[in-house]
Design a protein around this motif. Structure first.
Motif, PDB file in Angstrom:
ATOM      1  N   PRO A 325       0.839  -1.191   0.000  1.00 48.58           N
ATOM      2  CA  PRO A 325       0.000   0.000   0.000  1.00 48.58           C
ATOM      3  C   PRO A 325       0.879   1.249   0.000  1.00 48.58           C
ATOM      4  N   ALA A 326       0.481   2.240  -0.778  1.00 51.89           N
ATOM      5  CA  ALA A 326       1.261   3.474  -0.843  1.00 51.89           C
ATOM      6  C   ALA A 326       0.802   4.487   0.200  1.00 51.89           C
ATOM      7  N   VAL A 327      -0.190   4.106   1.023  1.00 51.99           N
ATOM      8  CA  VAL A 327      -0.738   5.017   2.037  1.00 51.99           C
ATOM      9  C   VAL A 327      -0.593   4.366   3.411  1.00 51.99           C
ATOM     10  N   PRO A 328      -0.612   5.177   4.481  1.00 53.98           N
ATOM     11  CA  PRO A 328      -0.541   4.595   5.823  1.00 53.98           C
ATOM     12  C   PRO A 328      -1.755   3.714   6.110  1.00 53.98           C
ATOM     13  N   VAL A 329      -1.521   2.675   6.912  1.00 53.80           N
ATOM     14  CA  VAL A 329      -2.583   1.730   7.255  1.00 53.80           C
ATOM     15  C   VAL A 329      -2.632   1.554   8.773  1.00 53.80           C
ATOM     16  N   LEU A 330      -3.845   1.569   9.312  1.00 51.76           N
ATOM     17  CA  LEU A 330      -4.100   1.109  10.680  1.00 51.76           C
ATOM     18  C   LEU A 330      -4.756  -0.249  10.564  1.00 51.76           C
ATOM     19  N   LEU A 331      -4.108  -1.283  11.099  1.00 54.31           N
ATOM     20  CA  LEU A 331      -4.654  -2.632  11.041  1.00 54.31           C
ATOM     21  C   LEU A 331      -5.017  -3.060  12.461  1.00 54.31           C
ATOM     22  N   SER A 332      -6.308  -3.227  12.711  1.00 61.47           N
ATOM     23  CA  SER A 332      -6.830  -3.544  14.037  1.00 61.47           C
ATOM     24  C   SER A 332      -7.346  -4.979  14.060  1.00 61.47           C
ATOM     25  N   HIS A 333      -6.942  -5.750  15.103  1.00 63.36           N
ATOM     26  CA  HIS A 333      -7.359  -7.154  15.158  1.00 63.36           C
ATOM     27  C   HIS A 333      -7.323  -7.645  16.603  1.00 63.36           C
ATOM     28  N   SER A 334      -8.388  -8.325  17.015  1.00 66.31           N
ATOM     29  CA  SER A 334      -8.482  -8.831  18.383  1.00 66.31           C
ATOM     30  C   SER A 334      -7.753 -10.157  18.550  1.00 66.31           C
ATOM     31  N   THR A 335      -7.115 -10.317  19.709  1.00 68.84           N
ATOM     32  CA  THR A 335      -6.495 -11.608  20.046  1.00 68.84           C
ATOM     33  C   THR A 335      -7.549 -12.686  20.249  1.00 68.84           C
ATOM     34  N   LEU A 336      -8.795 -12.289  20.480  1.00 72.61           N
ATOM     35  CA  LEU A 336      -9.880 -13.226  20.787  1.00 72.61           C
ATOM     36  C   LEU A 336     -10.876 -13.332  19.645  1.00 72.61           C
ATOM     37  N   ASP A 337     -10.429 -13.040  18.432  1.00 71.74           N
ATOM     38  CA  ASP A 337     -11.284 -13.159  17.256  1.00 71.74           C
ATOM     39  C   ASP A 337     -11.609 -14.634  17.027  1.00 71.74           C
ATOM     40  N   ASP A 338     -12.900 -14.959  16.965  1.00 69.30           N
ATOM     41  CA  ASP A 338     -13.323 -16.344  16.799  1.00 69.30           C
ATOM     42  C   ASP A 338     -13.707 -16.694  15.365  1.00 69.30           C
ATOM     43  N   VAL A 339     -13.424 -15.808  14.417  1.00 70.97           N
ATOM     44  CA  VAL A 339     -13.682 -16.077  13.004  1.00 70.97           C
ATOM     45  C   VAL A 339     -12.388 -16.029  12.202  1.00 70.97           C
ATOM     46  N   ILE A 340     -11.661 -14.920  12.326  1.00 71.16           N
ATOM     47  CA  ILE A 340     -10.396 -14.741  11.606  1.00 71.16           C
ATOM     48  C   ILE A 340      -9.287 -14.648  12.649  1.00 71.16           C
ATOM     49  N   THR A 358       3.845   1.926   5.594  1.00 69.95           N
ATOM     50  CA  THR A 358       3.691   2.497   6.935  1.00 69.95           C
ATOM     51  C   THR A 358       2.461   1.866   7.571  1.00 69.95           C
ATOM     52  N   VAL A 359       2.668   1.025   8.586  1.00 69.77           N
ATOM     53  CA  VAL A 359       1.575   0.241   9.168  1.00 69.77           C
ATOM     54  C   VAL A 359       1.624   0.337  10.682  1.00 69.77           C
ATOM     55  N   LYS A 360       0.488   0.636  11.277  1.00 66.70           N
ATOM     56  CA  LYS A 360       0.335   0.488  12.718  1.00 66.70           C
ATOM     57  C   LYS A 360      -0.532  -0.739  12.974  1.00 66.70           C
ATOM     58  N   PHE A 361       0.048  -1.776  13.583  1.00 67.13           N
ATOM     59  CA  PHE A 361      -0.745  -2.940  13.964  1.00 67.13           C
ATOM     60  C   PHE A 361      -1.249  -2.730  15.384  1.00 67.13           C
ATOM     61  N   SER A 362      -2.559  -2.757  15.543  1.00 68.08           N
ATOM     62  CA  SER A 362      -3.187  -2.486  16.829  1.00 68.08           C
ATOM     63  C   SER A 362      -3.918  -3.727  17.325  1.00 68.08           C
ATOM     64  N   SER A 363      -3.443  -4.285  18.414  1.00 68.94           N
ATOM     65  CA  SER A 363      -4.055  -5.480  19.001  1.00 68.94           C
ATOM     66  C   SER A 363      -5.009  -5.070  20.121  1.00 68.94           C
ATOM     67  N   ASN A 364      -6.115  -5.792  20.232  1.00 66.36           N
ATOM     68  CA  ASN A 364      -7.030  -5.587  21.347  1.00 66.36           C
ATOM     69  C   ASN A 364      -7.481  -6.951  21.869  1.00 66.36           C
ATOM     70  N   HIS A 365      -8.206  -6.945  22.965  1.00 66.78           N
ATOM     71  CA  HIS A 365      -8.604  -8.201  23.602  1.00 66.78           C
ATOM     72  C   HIS A 365     -10.117  -8.300  23.770  1.00 66.78           C
ATOM     73  N   ILE A 366     -10.849  -7.662  22.873  1.00 69.31           N
ATOM     74  CA  ILE A 366     -12.312  -7.759  22.921  1.00 69.31           C
ATOM     75  C   ILE A 366     -12.726  -9.145  22.444  1.00 69.31           C
ATOM     76  N   PRO A 367     -13.535  -9.868  23.220  1.00 74.32           N
ATOM     77  CA  PRO A 367     -13.888 -11.232  22.843  1.00 74.32           C
ATOM     78  C   PRO A 367     -14.881 -11.278  21.689  1.00 74.32           C
ATOM     79  N   GLY A 368     -14.516 -12.027  20.656  1.00 76.74           N
ATOM     80  CA  GLY A 368     -15.422 -12.257  19.541  1.00 76.74           C
ATOM     81  C   GLY A 368     -15.189 -11.335  18.367  1.00 76.74           C
ATOM     82  N   HIS A 369     -15.389 -11.894  17.179  1.00 74.66           N
ATOM     83  CA  HIS A 369     -15.163 -11.168  15.932  1.00 74.66           C
ATOM     84  C   HIS A 369     -16.106  -9.979  15.800  1.00 74.66           C
TER      85      HIS A 369
END
Length: 397
Positions: A325-340, A358-369
């Motif tokens: 990607p030629a643009v900045p990316v925020l990629l958000s994904h839960s540790t408790l994702d039950d689908v992906i 340029t990527v910011k990977f943001s992890s969270n712990h919200i349960p469920g996709h």
């Protein structure tokens, strides 16, 4: 944000219970493409005024100018096709130039009645609140229906390239829509979660070549299905097993394969029910823990197809992370994702980092996709505001 979450708990149950009232017979003539399409990708074929309700009782109407559109884009092979969508412009906040956010919807289902442009007007769009949150910032929002949702043919679910095209051309269509008064060269951003996260990621990868004129400031990518090969076995037979059936139907449609040849009589009935009659919430309730071995001719899991030709090449073609990607990316994904699984999103971020993005990977712990969409919106909206303000983008690479 607390108000937004509270509203979601009251609106969503109504959505799930009342959305079943729409039928294929309700499909308007608006969704039938003309015999000849206009010359350029993003050209508007037709438009009509619409409305945006947050609830199926139509008690909560969003204060925005709403237009349903049909516009030209291209399929996987570059053939011109018509898809539909919705352009929404807020009335209560006036920004100049007004940014446009291309909102790529998450999994809606395969039936035509599931098209977001229909559900937005009916008050049954489950992503209505995230869309409203963007409007509240003063951003214009354009929501694609993708190929085959509303328009003829099977929805090409999980087809990387055609989904990315539909998202990018939705922005062009919004800029060209007469009466919307959106700047032709104004700031743009991309936003999506789940299927929409994959479509947004694809659009960000394809934009430098496919739509280089768009002034894209950044992309918010939530829980992207970046590698179907890693996900298929875990989906099949799970509470979200219908998603694997969607993917097989969508990939078959995109590559000219009739998957009925792989199905037994029960499998054909279920698959056609999913294609013709049910949106996602209905499908999950009617077919919980759907396992493909009970649908397959020969009673072998259909996931085994993905290891053999031509399916192995088809699946490989959908993988994200091979293009920068030629643009900045925020990629958000839960540790408790039950689908992906989060590892899928984490690998995509790492692949993009290796390519120099340029990527910011943001992890969270919200349960469920489903619930983790909250984290993507909570961080994604202020992140977009910073991109539109031309602030330096953070990176975890």
């Amino acid at each position: 944000m607390a108000t937004l979450i509270a509203a979601a708990t009251t609106v969503l149950p109504l959505t799930l219970s009342i959305a079943t009232t729409a039928t294929a017979a309700d499909q308007p003539a608006f969704y039938e493409p003309p015999a000849a399409l206009p010359p350029h990708n993003g050209d508007v074929i037709r438009s009509e005024q619409a409305v945006f309700y947050l609830d199926p009782l139509k008690a909560i109407k969003v204060d925005a100018s709403v237009d349903r559109i049909m516009y030209r884009t291209t399929d996987r092979l570059g053939k011109p096709i018509a898809v539909t969508g919705t352009v929404l412009t807020p009335r209560n906040v006036n920004l100049s130039p007004r940014p446009i956010v291309a909102f790529a919807p998450g999994t809606q289902g395969l039936a035509d009645k599931c098209a977001p442009s229909l559900q937005i007007a009916q008050g049954t769009e489950y992503e209505g609140l995230p869309i409203k949150k963007l409007l509240d910032q003063g951003f214009a929002v354009v929501v694609t229906d993708y190929q085959g949702l509303g328009t003829p043919g099977v929805h090409t679910y999980m087809n990387r390239e055609v989904q990315g095209h539909a998202v990018l051309d939705s922005v062009r269509a919004a800029q060209r829509l007469q009466g919307a008064h959106l700047p032709a060269d104004g700031p743009v951003a991309l936003y999506g979660y789940s299927q929409g996260g994959g479509a947004t990621a694809s659009a960000a990868e394809l934009a430098p070549e496919y739509a280089p004129e768009l002034k894209i400031k950044g992309a918010v990518v939530g829980a992207p299905p970046a590698d179907m090969g890693q996900m298929a076995a875990g989906l099949d037979g799970s509470a979200y097993g219908v998603f694997f059936n969607y993917a097989l139907s969508g990939l078959g449609a995109g590559y000219g394969i009739d998957i009925d040849a792989y199905l037994n009589s029960h499998g054909k009935r279920v698959t056609h029910d999913l294609r013709d009659n049910l949106c996602t919430t209905q499908a999950l309730a009617k077919y919980p823990f759907l396992h493909s071995r009970f649908l397959a001719a020969g009673l072998r899991p259909l996931t085994e197809l993905l290891d053999r030709a031509p399916w192995n090449a088809i699946v490989a073609d959908q993988q994200l992370g091979k293009r920068r990607p030629a643009v900045p990316v925020l990629l958000s994904h839960s540790t408790l994702d039950d689908v992906i699984p989060q590892q899928v999103g984490k690998k995509l971020a790492a692949d993009w980092c290796r390519l120099g993005a340029t990527v910011k990977f943001s992890s969270n712990h919200i349960p469920g996709h489903i619930a983790a969409t909250i984290a993507t919106g909570r961080e994604g909206v202020p992140w977009l505001q910073d991109r539109f303000a031309d602030k330096p983008a953070p990176s975890t690479c």
